[in-house]
Design a protein around this motif. Structure first.
Motif, mmCIF file in Angstrom:
data_model
loop_
_atom_site.group_PDB
_atom_site.id
_atom_site.type_symbol
_atom_site.label_atom_id
_atom_site.label_comp_id
_atom_site.label_asym_id
_atom_site.label_seq_id
_atom_site.Cartn_x
_atom_site.Cartn_y
_atom_site.Cartn_z
ATOM 1 N N THR A 71 0.826 -1.202 0.000
ATOM 2 C CA THR A 71 0.000 0.000 0.000
ATOM 3 C C THR A 71 0.857 1.248 0.000
ATOM 4 O O THR A 71 2.020 1.227 0.415
ATOM 5 C CB THR A 71 -0.915 0.027 1.244
ATOM 6 N N MET A 72 0.248 2.328 -0.448
ATOM 7 C CA MET A 72 0.848 3.652 -0.316
ATOM 8 C C MET A 72 1.049 3.972 1.171
ATOM 9 O O MET A 72 0.185 3.697 2.004
ATOM 10 C CB MET A 72 -0.101 4.670 -0.948
ATOM 11 N N ILE A 73 2.204 4.535 1.509
ATOM 12 C CA ILE A 73 2.468 5.000 2.868
ATOM 13 C C ILE A 73 2.632 6.513 2.779
ATOM 14 O O ILE A 73 3.718 7.007 2.475
ATOM 15 C CB ILE A 73 3.714 4.323 3.472
ATOM 16 N N PRO A 74 1.545 7.274 2.996
ATOM 17 C CA PRO A 74 1.546 8.710 2.686
ATOM 18 C C PRO A 74 2.120 9.576 3.798
ATOM 19 O O PRO A 74 1.536 10.589 4.186
ATOM 20 C CB PRO A 74 0.056 8.987 2.474
ATOM 21 N N LEU A 75 3.269 9.217 4.307
ATOM 22 C CA LEU A 75 3.847 9.903 5.457
ATOM 23 C C LEU A 75 4.524 11.206 5.046
ATOM 24 O O LEU A 75 5.505 11.192 4.297
ATOM 25 C CB LEU A 75 4.884 9.011 6.133
ATOM 26 N N GLY A 76 4.021 12.313 5.539
ATOM 27 C CA GLY A 76 4.732 13.562 5.343
ATOM 28 C C GLY A 76 6.039 13.561 6.087
ATOM 29 O O GLY A 76 6.171 12.965 7.150
ATOM 30 N N SER A 77 7.041 14.196 5.496
ATOM 31 C CA SER A 77 8.373 14.343 6.071
ATOM 32 C C SER A 77 9.195 13.067 6.022
ATOM 33 O O SER A 77 10.346 13.076 6.428
ATOM 34 C CB SER A 77 8.296 14.829 7.529
ATOM 35 N N CYS A 78 8.648 11.979 5.500
ATOM 36 C CA CYS A 78 9.379 10.717 5.533
ATOM 37 C C CYS A 78 9.589 10.076 4.167
ATOM 38 O O CYS A 78 10.308 9.098 4.047
ATOM 39 C CB CYS A 78 8.687 9.735 6.475
ATOM 40 N N THR A 79 8.963 10.581 3.124
ATOM 41 C CA THR A 79 9.268 10.224 1.738
ATOM 42 C C THR A 79 9.379 8.720 1.523
ATOM 43 O O THR A 79 10.454 8.186 1.292
ATOM 44 C CB THR A 79 10.565 10.923 1.271
ATOM 45 N N MET A 80 8.249 8.038 1.640
ATOM 46 C CA MET A 80 8.205 6.595 1.408
ATOM 47 C C MET A 80 7.946 6.339 -0.070
ATOM 48 O O MET A 80 6.801 6.285 -0.525
ATOM 49 C CB MET A 80 7.123 5.969 2.276
ATOM 50 N N LYS A 81 9.032 6.211 -0.824
ATOM 51 C CA LYS A 81 8.933 6.077 -2.273
ATOM 52 C C LYS A 81 9.429 4.710 -2.723
ATOM 53 O O LYS A 81 9.898 3.907 -1.915
ATOM 54 C CB LYS A 81 9.732 7.195 -2.946
ATOM 55 N N LEU A 82 9.354 4.476 -4.018
ATOM 56 C CA LEU A 82 9.772 3.193 -4.579
ATOM 57 C C LEU A 82 11.231 2.881 -4.250
ATOM 58 O O LEU A 82 12.109 3.728 -4.418
ATOM 59 C CB LEU A 82 9.586 3.222 -6.101
ATOM 60 N N ASN A 83 11.470 1.659 -3.783
ATOM 61 C CA ASN A 83 12.829 1.121 -3.645
ATOM 62 C C ASN A 83 12.953 0.035 -4.699
ATOM 63 O O ASN A 83 12.646 -1.128 -4.455
ATOM 64 C CB ASN A 83 13.059 0.555 -2.243
ATOM 65 N N ALA A 84 13.379 0.421 -5.893
ATOM 66 C CA ALA A 84 13.314 -0.472 -7.047
ATOM 67 C C ALA A 84 14.192 -1.704 -6.849
ATOM 68 O O ALA A 84 15.289 -1.635 -6.292
ATOM 69 C CB ALA A 84 13.743 0.274 -8.305
ATOM 70 N N THR A 85 13.704 -2.827 -7.338
ATOM 71 C CA THR A 85 14.436 -4.094 -7.212
ATOM 72 C C THR A 85 15.802 -4.003 -7.868
ATOM 73 O O THR A 85 16.795 -4.535 -7.337
ATOM 74 C CB THR A 85 13.617 -5.231 -7.825
ATOM 75 N N ALA A 86 15.889 -3.346 -9.009
ATOM 76 C CA ALA A 86 17.188 -3.207 -9.685
ATOM 77 C C ALA A 86 18.172 -2.422 -8.832
ATOM 78 O O ALA A 86 19.377 -2.691 -8.853
ATOM 79 C CB ALA A 86 17.001 -2.523 -11.043
ATOM 80 N N GLU A 87 17.675 -1.435 -8.076
ATOM 81 C CA GLU A 87 18.544 -0.673 -7.180
ATOM 82 C C GLU A 87 19.020 -1.533 -6.021
ATOM 83 O O GLU A 87 20.158 -1.388 -5.552
ATOM 84 C CB GLU A 87 17.791 0.546 -6.638
ATOM 85 N N MET A 88 18.173 -2.430 -5.561
ATOM 86 C CA MET A 88 18.482 -3.248 -4.392
ATOM 87 C C MET A 88 19.410 -4.421 -4.717
ATOM 88 O O MET A 88 20.085 -4.947 -3.838
ATOM 89 C CB MET A 88 17.188 -3.818 -3.800
ATOM 90 N N GLU A 89 19.443 -4.829 -5.972
ATOM 91 C CA GLU A 89 20.007 -6.130 -6.331
ATOM 92 C C GLU A 89 21.462 -6.305 -5.937
ATOM 93 O O GLU A 89 21.877 -7.388 -5.530
ATOM 94 C CB GLU A 89 19.839 -6.347 -7.845
#
Length: 946
Positions: A493-511
């Motif tokens: 789910t979307m985590i709409p936290l202000g001040s905490c920027t919960m954005k995509l952590n792409a699998t390619a970035e994590m690999e």
């Protein structure tokens, strides 16, 4: 450039609302003709950067991973026997694949909303119980950053708790060298004395002593009997901290049983890769009576509205507000994901498995010692768990080279001594190779595991069923899955936290983070073995400097809080270098993050709060008055930009100029950089230093509350005061911030990959999309929940604050009620009551698509309808679906449903939930009861019986 022209498909997958039709819908709701017009109106022209970001062009996922492979290949993997607090370990594949690499775990947020965090809270409670049992103390926290910073936290805590005795802090000379260096730096800023003394004599130094720090086993490898020394320290009014190896404590009498007040250390060797120095979870445990002074997060047991046991962060208000200018420790310091890995490692192996691993390590170390003795080679330490200090007069360099030629790294101590540390991965072949490097022969003399008789551990540990049940991989796999199913993370789910920027952590970035060429490198490995790591780090630092407009960057700080501290220490060092030691006042706006005040205190500064004007900006009259009052003593101002109120203040240059004119420096908190990248550079519009949050703007996942990386970026005049190297204090620079030179290096490939995948144009487009999404939310919800602060043209930045205070006054429905009711819609709540009590701060980020944003908006509108129903008297607030939320499955199917609304309204407020409905495992939790009755270890399994 139009979105379609950016030359990579990855950007389309990172940015959620990329279709022209979606963008048009959002712009129409906002009342802006184009994204360009929106940006030009919202972002003050006076701060806009004049040229595009000079970064390399965006590359595809395949190209980026190929380049990362080439960089990784420049590192040399070796058998790491350097030790010094960092050991190779075996991460069980079931834990690596399903936790460390599992999005349900690494995309989770800090468990401030406990009803949707029961899985990670249970894993962290297991961590606390593991630590408590092994160190023999009753209360442990849910992790700190690394061992060296944990020792510093303990020393500060001893001073706070032992106010009657204001003397010096004594640390044993056999403590880890990087710990000694870091403690000295923290003490210098806070103005207390640290004395390094050889405590192997059993005699404490003369003079008044506030606290002592011991190491078990010592850096030399010696297993110390600390009982008499601890008793003497207590007689002289001192508190005692022991930095202890948890694996060793399965065999050795724990610090708590010898009378220690505090135990700290690292859990890295419990299944967490070396990662070139981090991220690793440190620990702290204390005796009864010190728990309310303890830094970090503390998981406690309370109960929900049905009386079921339920977990939560205990003493949570101190976590949220950090005691502001009264702060003595920065609490936003945790490594939750790595603590979870370590806890599952203990669950998987259990007490007998951990003891077997420890005995195997000890036996191999003693076999090496016996074999050296048979060859006439002396070891300095008479006792050992895993580490030997070996005398090789005049031959240290030769021995190190011979070992390296055999693929093994040993520790360089001096020209006459080398250190060897055995770990879980050490084999008999490795022992033979080390023998050959030292003696020219490989004649092994076997020796069994043994510790000094008076220090043999006799007490039990890890007796709870959780550590004695999950022995097969099938069992553990299902336990991991069961816990993750209890949580809501970004993978669901979307985590709409202000001040905490919960954005995509792409699998390619994590690999890349678990590739051995990155993950298995020791932080103190020879530099010619770490060329790839240093190339990646240098490239990332250069990219961040270009993005921020500063001259230099250090990625050493391993949390945003530590980046703040590093930046403020740089300012302090700069003033001192100019003879301005009196400049100690730090101005902080009332709306600032609580961590700002805590960091200023830790940097030896005095906090002066600046008032907030009615429109949410800095009160200029108060600012100018405070500057004038403290002109001669002004060190810095800390501001967040865009402001914590979610708007671009048009006067930021004037604020910076006023502080500079008084001789102060400007610290710009980079927590909200997601609204600036590609549009404006803090280093160009008035900042002298900023910290960045790679776990926010630059895609490192939050991991349930860490890992984090908080690089410090600054202008050239502050560069001499960048964090120094705790492992090599002679290299210069400022006070070290982390135990290893590059902090949490292991997660840096994530941000490096993000920059390569996006390029300058993609990063700029992400910022523009973040502004678009936030303003769309604000425009759609303003008539239901008024947006508290807006800037030019009635626009916000990347987040907005929804004001519920009038509704609360009218109906009694609180912002917390809305947060809990959102769980029934399958959402994590926005940020609750920060920076203004009674509000919700929403940040959709650029990663969320229009459909998900609309789903959130629909939920909020329906919730407003329920508030109106309370106002109309349809039901009392105490019996409303808002106050009774969240609704568990057991409550919904029970025979005693007596609520004035239907089960359907409770469970399925929108039709789409009928197919995919998340049911929280517990109802609303009684936080106050949990604080009054502090229970911070695994409760008996019987407590969970119905």
């Amino acid at each position: 450039m139009t979105p379609e022209a950016i030359p990579t498909a990855f950007i389309d997958r990172h940015i959620g609302a990329r279709r022209e039709a979606d963008i048009r819908v959002m712009l129409d709701a906002i009342g802006q003709p184009s994204v360009d017009a929106l940006v030009d109106t919202a972002v003050p022209r006076g701060i806009r950067q004049s040229t595009p970001l000079a970064l390399r062009p965006a590359r595809s996922e395949v190209e980026t991973l190929t380049e990362l492979r080439e960089i990784a290949a420049k590192n040399v993997t070796a058998v790491q026997m350097i030790g010094q607090g960092y050991y190779d370990t075996i991460t069980p594949a079931v834990i690596r694949r399903n936790v460390l690499e599992g999005p349900a775990w690494y995309t989770a947020y800090t468990p401030y909303q406990p009803e949707i965090s029961q899985g990670r809270l249970e894993a962290l409670l297991n961590f606390q119980t593991m630590v408590q049992d092994l160190v023999g103390l009753p209360i442990a926290n849910a992790s700190l950053l690394d061992e060296s910073t944990a020792v510093a936290e303990a020393a500060i805590m001893m001073r706070r708790a032992n106010k009657k005795n204001g003397g010096k802090t004594v640390i044993d000379a056999d403590a880890l060298p990087q710990t000694i260096a870091l403690l000295r730096g923290r003490a210098e800023a806070l103005g207390f004395e640290v004395e390094v003394a050889d405590l192997s004599t059993g005699v404490l130094p003369e003079g008044e002593i506030n606290g002592i720090v011991l190491q078990q086993p010592g850096a030399s490898g010696t297993i110390h009997d600390h009982a008499a020394l601890i008793a003497e320290a207590k007689e002289r009014g001192a508190l005692v901290t022991v930095a202890a190896d948890l694996l060793a404590l399965t065999l050795i009498t724990p610090p708590g049983e010898q009378g220690a007040d505090i135990a700290v250390g690292s859990t890295q060797r419990l299944g967490v890769p070396l990662f070139f120095g981090g991220p690793h979870a440190a620990y702290m445990a204390v005796r009864q009576g010190l728990e309310r002074s303890m830094p970090g997060r503390l998981v406690g047991v309370s109960s929900d509205d049905a009386g079921r046991p339920a977990y939560r962060l205990a003493l949570q208000t101190r976590e949220q507000h950090i005691r502001r200018e009264k702060a003595t420790s920065n609490i936003c310091t945790a490594q939750a994901l790595l603590a979870v890995v370590a806890s599952f490692y203990a669950v998987y192996h259990g007490p007998s498995g951990l003891r077997a691993i420890a005995e195997g390590i000890n036996a191999r170390a003693l076999t090496l010692r016996a074999s050296l003795a048979a060859a006439g080679i002396n070891t300095v330490n008479a006792s050992a768990f895993d580490t030997l200090t070996i005398a090789v007069p005049g031959r240290a360099a030769q021995v190190i080279a011979a070992a390296e030629a055999a693929g093994i790294n040993l520790r360089v101590i001096d020209a006459d001594h080398v250190g060897v540390s055995v770990d879980e991965t050490t084999t008999g072949a490795h022992v033979s190779a080390v023998l050959r490097a030292i003696t020219g022969k490989a004649e092994v003399v076997a020796a069994p595991s043994a510790v000094p008789a008076q220090l043999v551990r006799t007490s039990e540990y890890l007796t709870h069923p959780v550590f004695n049940t999950y022995r097969s991989e099938t069992q553990l796999l299902r336990y991991i899955r069961r816990l993750s199913d209890r949580d809501l993370a970004l993978d669901r789910t979307m985590i709409p936290l202000g001040s905490c920027t919960m954005k995509l952590n792409a699998t390619a970035e994590m690999e890349a983070i678990s590739w051995p060429e990155f993950a298995s490198i020791h932080p103190f490995a020879p530099e010619h073995q770490t060329i790839g790591w240093r190339e990646l780090i240098g490239g990332l630092e250069e990219g961040l400097a270009e993005i921020t407009g500063y001259d230099r960057v250090s990625i050493q700080p391993n949390a945003g809080s530590q980046g703040e501290l590093a930046g403020l220490l740089a300012i302090r060092g700069y003033h001192h270098s100019r003879g301005d030691e009196q400049r100690t006042v730090c101005l902080i706006p009332a709306s600032a993050h609580g961590t700002n005040a805590a960091s200023a205190v830790l940097a030896g500064m005095r906090v002066v709060v600046v008032a907030t004007a009615q429109d949410g900006t800095i009160d200029h009259d108060d600012l100018l008055a405070k500057i004038e009052t403290h002109r001669e003593n002004l060190s810095a101002i800390m501001i967040t930009y865009p402001s914590t109120h979610g708007v671009f203040d048009g006067d930021v240059r004037e604020v910076c100029d006023a502080v500079h004119a008084a001789g102060g420096q400007v610290y710009i908190d980079g927590a909200n950089l997601n609204a600036l990248v590609g549009l404006a550079k803090p280093g160009e519009f008035g900042g002298d230093v900023s910290h960045l949050n790679l776990h926010k703007t630059f895609c490192i996942p939050h991991g349930g509350g860490g890992p984090g990386v908080g690089p410090v970026a600054l202008r050239e005049h502050l560069a001499p005061f960048l964090p120094g190297d705790a492992h090599d204090p002679a290299a210069g620079g400022g006070a070290p911030i982390s135990g290893s030179r590059y902090g949490s290096a292991g997660v840096l490939p994530i941000s490096w990959a993000y920059l390569r995948l996006m390029g300058g144009e993609g990063l700029t487009e992400a910022t523009r999309s973040a502004l678009l999404s936030a303003n769309y939310v604000a425009a759609r919800l303003n008539e239901y929940f008024p947006v508290l602060y807006t800037g030019e043209g009635g626009l916000v930045a990347h987040e907005c604050i929804l004001d519920l205070r009038a509704l609360t006054a009218q109906t009694g429905v609180t912002a917390e009620d809305v947060a809990k009711r959102l769980i029934d819609f399958g959402f994590h709540a926005p940020t609750l009551s920060f920076p203004v009590a009674g509000t919700l701060m929403v940040e959709p980020t650029e990663s969320e698509d229009l459909a998900e944003i609309d789903r959130f908006i629909e939920a909020m509108i329906l919730i407003r309808g329920e508030i109106d129903a309370v106002a109309a008297g349809e039901f009392a607030v105490a019996e409303s679906p808002l106050r009774r939320a969240p609704h568990t499955a057991s409550a919904l199917i029970g025979d005693d449903w007596d609520r004035p609304y239907s089960r359907e309204r409770a469970a399925f407020p929108v039709a789409s939930l009928r197919q995919d409905r998340y049911f929280p495992p517990v109802g609303r939790i009684d936080g106050a009861a949990g604080d009054r009755n502090l229970v911070c270890s695994c409760p008996p399994i019987e407590d969970f019986e119905d």
